[in-house]
Design an enzyme around this catalytic site. Structure first.
Site, PDB file in Angstrom:
ATOM      1  N   SER A 114      -4.550   5.840   9.344  1.00  0.00           N
ATOM      2  CA  SER A 114      -4.195   5.032   8.172  1.00  0.00           C
ATOM      3  C   SER A 114      -3.755   3.639   8.573  1.00  0.00           C
ATOM      4  O   SER A 114      -3.153   3.441   9.638  1.00  0.00           O
ATOM      5  CB  SER A 114      -3.050   5.708   7.406  1.00  0.00           C
ATOM      6  OG  SER A 114      -2.563   4.868   6.387  1.00  0.00           O
ATOM      7  N   TYR A 141       5.164   8.730   6.299  1.00  0.00           N
ATOM      8  CA  TYR A 141       3.713   8.951   6.293  1.00  0.00           C
ATOM      9  C   TYR A 141       3.049   8.131   7.390  1.00  0.00           C
ATOM     10  O   TYR A 141       2.260   8.656   8.181  1.00  0.00           O
ATOM     11  CB  TYR A 141       3.131   8.587   4.927  1.00  0.00           C
ATOM     12  CG  TYR A 141       1.622   8.443   4.945  1.00  0.00           C
ATOM     13  CD1 TYR A 141       0.806   9.554   5.128  1.00  0.00           C
ATOM     14  CD2 TYR A 141       1.018   7.194   4.805  1.00  0.00           C
ATOM     15  CE1 TYR A 141      -0.579   9.426   5.170  1.00  0.00           C
ATOM     16  CE2 TYR A 141      -0.358   7.051   4.838  1.00  0.00           C
ATOM     17  CZ  TYR A 141      -1.153   8.176   5.024  1.00  0.00           C
ATOM     18  OH  TYR A 141      -2.518   8.047   5.073  1.00  0.00           O
ATOM     19  N   LYS A 178      -4.508  11.949  -7.950  1.00  0.00           N
ATOM     20  CA  LYS A 178      -3.510  11.467  -7.005  1.00  0.00           C
ATOM     21  C   LYS A 178      -2.248  10.912  -7.663  1.00  0.00           C
ATOM     22  O   LYS A 178      -1.303  10.523  -6.979  1.00  0.00           O
ATOM     23  CB  LYS A 178      -4.126  10.392  -6.096  1.00  0.00           C
ATOM     24  CG  LYS A 178      -5.147  10.957  -5.108  1.00  0.00           C
ATOM     25  CD  LYS A 178      -5.838   9.872  -4.316  1.00  0.00           C
ATOM     26  CE  LYS A 178      -4.929   9.149  -3.358  1.00  0.00           C
ATOM     27  NZ  LYS A 178      -4.421   9.992  -2.252  1.00  0.00           N
TER      28      LYS A 178
END
Length: 321
Positions: A114, A141, A178
């Site tokens: 990411s 994250y 989401k």
């Protein structure tokens, strides 16, 4: 067989559809299929087998000789979740198991990293593997994704081909489930549809005017094309950026959404929530030269092209990829 983890989710389900387009129909999809809210993403796709993520490694032990490639795209992606244990379980340790299985059974692997690994961007957005241990993500994250990148690079045992993809701000069909983590384009469309106007976060950085915060928005159709390229390429293992290579403002994103819907722009601003304000990224832009250097030549969708396709061909008619 080709394995896709997280397969009922946004990017993985689009990849399953793209694989089907090229007549790859022996797809094994891995996910937590008890979450019914994602069921539409795999409807109508050609799938050989559904495997619960808890049973995947037992399944792989029994079927590894039939597996040609693994796309490990499943992850917890909520940047507002601060329980490190959740990310250690689902993003770090599960990924280590996938990696080790690919090493043991000599299965090529593409996994999802990411752009959140870059944190505030003080070290830039170059996918230079030497700088990865120096990166400072802004949330658990991002930490989990960077921790795995670091771990993968440290391993002496590696799959014969592997690639980690640092996804930037991906948008497109199949992201409806989401919630707050869906793209701003998705939220913009729904706000305009409901009330004819859109609210963006106000800037709390004097270097950026309201709405001028910038992101590298990349259309999901480009993401899956890169995945297809790497599946066939199987050379030049490493970690790669995957963005459009061009930062654009949230204002441009919103204006393009209004335009695609044929609605006059009406944009307001609200304060960025305190829970994310201190860790908010004001600029991201992928350096895409590394991927280009190994032979990926397709042009990326511009923001105008991607938003137009997404809104007119998927959001308005309510279609999935």
């Amino acid at each position: 067989m080709i394995v896709v983890t997280g397969a009922a989710g946004f990017i993985p389900s689009c990849l399953v559809g793209r694989l089907n387009q090229d007549n790859f129909n022996d797809i094994v999809v891995v996910d937590n299929f008890s979450i019914a809210k994602k069921e539409n993403n795999l409807k109508g796709k050609k799938i050989k087998e559904f495997v619960d993520r808890e049973n995947f490694f037992d399944w792989l032990d029994a079927h590894y000789e039939e597996v040609e490639f693994i796309f490990h795209l499943g992850a917890r992606t909520d940047t507002t979740e601060f329980n490190k244990d959740v990310f250690d379980l689902l993003n770090l340790n599960y990924s280590k198991q996938v990696w080790n299985a690919c090493c043991e059974y000599q299965i090529p692997l593409v996994y999802a990293s990411s752009a959140a690994t870059y944190g505030s961007g003080t070290l830039g957005y170059d996918d230079n593997e030497a700088t990865i241990p120096l990166l400072k993500p802004l949330n658990p994250y991002g930490d989990s994704k960077n921790d795995f990148d670091i771990w993968a690079l440290e391993q002496t045992a590696k799959p014969f081909f592997w690639a980690g993809l640092k996804f930037f701000n991906v948008y497109g069909p199949n992201e409806y489930h989401k919630g707050k983590m869906a793209s701003v384009i998705y939220h913009t469309y729904n706000q305009i549809k409901e009330k004819g106007s859109m609210t963006l976060f106000r800037s709390h950085n004097p270097d950026y005017a309201d709405g001028e915060q910038m992101r590298d928005f990349v259309y999901v159709k480009d993401v899956v094309e890169v995945c297809m390229f790497l599946m066939h390429h199987r050379k030049n293992s490493g970690i790669y950026n995957l963005g459009s290579g061009k930062a654009r403002t949230f204002m441009a994103l919103a204006l393009n959404t209004f335009d695609a819907m044929g609605v006059a722009p009406d944009i307001d601003f609200m304060d960025t929530p305190l829970s994310i304000r201190d860790n908010y990224q004001y600029f991201t832009e992928a350096n895409m030269s590394k991927l280009r250097s190994i032979g990926y030549q397709r042009p990326f969708y511009t923001l105008e092209e991607g938003v137009n396709d997404y809104v007119k061909n998927y959001l308005i008619p309510g279609k999935y990829y």
